[in-house]
Design an enzyme around this catalytic site. Structure first.
Site, PDB file in Angstrom:
ATOM      1  N   HIS A  13      29.189   9.488  10.040  1.00  0.00           N
ATOM      2  CA  HIS A  13      28.430   9.376   8.788  1.00  0.00           C
ATOM      3  C   HIS A  13      28.200  10.739   8.120  1.00  0.00           C
ATOM      4  O   HIS A  13      27.856  10.807   6.948  1.00  0.00           O
ATOM      5  CB  HIS A  13      27.097   8.635   9.008  1.00  0.00           C
ATOM      6  CG  HIS A  13      26.022   9.414   9.684  1.00  0.00           C
ATOM      7  ND1 HIS A  13      25.682   9.235  11.009  1.00  0.00           N
ATOM      8  CD2 HIS A  13      25.174  10.374   9.219  1.00  0.00           C
ATOM      9  CE1 HIS A  13      24.671  10.036  11.320  1.00  0.00           C
ATOM     10  NE2 HIS A  13      24.350  10.749  10.250  1.00  0.00           N
ATOM     11  N   ASP A  43      30.222   5.879  15.556  1.00  0.00           N
ATOM     12  CA  ASP A  43      29.748   6.929  14.656  1.00  0.00           C
ATOM     13  C   ASP A  43      30.166   8.319  15.138  1.00  0.00           C
ATOM     14  O   ASP A  43      29.384   9.278  15.075  1.00  0.00           O
ATOM     15  CB  ASP A  43      28.223   6.867  14.479  1.00  0.00           C
ATOM     16  CG  ASP A  43      27.764   7.587  13.206  1.00  0.00           C
ATOM     17  OD1 ASP A  43      28.641   8.002  12.406  1.00  0.00           O
ATOM     18  OD2 ASP A  43      26.540   7.730  13.009  1.00  0.00           O
ATOM     19  N   SER A 119      22.142  15.310  12.713  1.00  0.00           N
ATOM     20  CA  SER A 119      23.247  14.390  12.986  1.00  0.00           C
ATOM     21  C   SER A 119      24.504  15.144  13.391  1.00  0.00           C
ATOM     22  O   SER A 119      24.912  16.104  12.732  1.00  0.00           O
ATOM     23  CB  SER A 119      23.554  13.536  11.757  1.00  0.00           C
ATOM     24  OG  SER A 119      22.531  12.610  11.519  1.00  0.00           O
TER      25      SER A 119
END
Length: 370
Positions: A13, A43, A119
């Site tokens: 992402h 992911d 992230s």
């Protein structure tokens, strides 16, 4: 960074839909990165920069990680370079329901402070080993509220190895629908047990690996290759470590008796073949494509599409597609760019329907198998 020659792991992402990716190292040096591959199901994305002799992290075992063990989360929240926070492992094999229908969720939960910008960062144990990739938070505000989640290194490492070797993840499926076993589900499915270990099989996919192996509805799966499982996410995590055509030993309880069943895992298309990368699938079409300008779309009278400028030996030629054909839809999905075409092919499961139009106005629809 996971290798001296510049392989880098992040979240899908973080780089999804990016046309270019730039990596800035801790010494402020910037590099243009090549995208090696992505896996939206976990992911995870793998990048490569052209550099040698980089300092890198080695993988540790997320399987051996203990609840209560100290971990460090590294990242770049709020553009604060190389922020490190500490916490403990609160739980393993957490499922949040954020990864979609085909998502693999078996997160490591920690209380290390993680925010937007963390992230793709490293979750590291006290031995400096990479045990997870920081991926998500549970929050009502969008900022850290006490719970952060990381993809375990066991899953990330397998995904990375597949992307390096094949360009696409070789996802193995057992072919069962499961519910976690507890007092409620035991009563609902009339399972006579007071020991709620394992996962209850509530359905078996036709012609899937489980059915072929003899796993049945109402079987209780207690272990995969000797690793105990107590939730559906536990099973997902263990199966995700293998590739199609791998053999795994499934421990089940059936009618109160323990059984060992060997299953040969399958891919999404239901067979044991190696799945081709998107580039290989596009190459197998045997064509060269170009994107249309606004003027060209107006001349051909289409709102969207990708034009074939050359047809060589391949699957398109085999079904009669000729030069200049404009592909407007693949499997009913609108195609506006070459990337759109690749995205559709990446998720294909065998049959493909290609629709479009020739410049003279004649429409065409072609079915082919990949």
């Amino acid at each position: 960074i996971i290798s001296a020659d510049g392989y880098i792991v992040t979240n899908n992402h973080v780089i999804d839909k990016a046309s270019e990716v730039e990596v800035t190292l801790n010494n402020k040096q910037k590099y243009k990165a090549t995208l090696i591959g992505t896996d939206p199901s976990t992911d995870i994305a793998l990048l490569k920069i052209e550099e040698d002799n980089l300092h890198f992290l080695t993988f540790g075992s997320s399987d051996n990680l203990k609840v209560g063990e100290w971990v460090l989360a590294v990242g770049n929240p709020f553009d604060l370079t190389s922020t490190v926070t500490a916490g403990i492992v609160s739980a393993k094999s957490r499922s949040l329901g954020i990864s979609g229908e085909m998502g693999i969720e078996s997160f490591i939960q920690t209380d290390a402070a993680v925010n937007r910008g963390n992230s793709g960062g490293a979750l590291v144990n006290t031995r400096r080993e990479l045990v997870g990739i920081n991926t998500a938070i549970a929050s009502y505000t969008g900022d850290f509220a006490g719970y952060s989640f990381a993809v375990p290194s066991s899953i990330a490492q397998k995904v990375i190895n597949d992307l390096r070797e094949y360009g696409v993840v070789q996802r193995a499926l057992l072919g069962v629908q499961m519910v976690n076993l507890n007092a409620e589900t035991a009563k609902e499915f009339k399972i006579d047990t007071r020991d709620y270990r394992g996962v209850l099989v509530v359905d078996v996919v036709e012609d899937g690996a489980a059915q072929k192996a003899g796993i049945q509805k109402n079987d209780i799966i207690t272990a995969v290759n000797g690793v105990a499982v107590n939730s559906s996410s536990d099973v997902q995590e263990q199966i995700s470590l293998y590739r199609p055509n791998d053999k795994v030993n499934i421990s089940v309880i059936r009618d109160g008796k323990a059984k060992q069943i060997e299953a040969v895992l399958r891919n999404r298309a239901g067979n044991t073949d190696v799945v081709k990368s998107t580039e290989e699938l596009v190459a197998s079409l045997g064509a060269t494509f170009k994107e249309l300008s606004a003027k060209e779309k107006e001349q051909i009278n289409v709102k969207n599409g990708v034009q074939i400028v050359e047809v060589k030996k391949g699957k398109l030629q085999d079904v009669g597609v000729r030069k200049d054909f404009v592909i407007t839809k693949v499997n009913k999905r609108t195609i506006s760019s070459i990337n759109d075409l690749k995205e559709v092919l990446k998720n294909v499961e065998g049959a493909v329907l290609i629709e479009g139009v020739y410049p003279n106005g004649r429409t065409g629809a072609y079915a082919l198998s990949l």
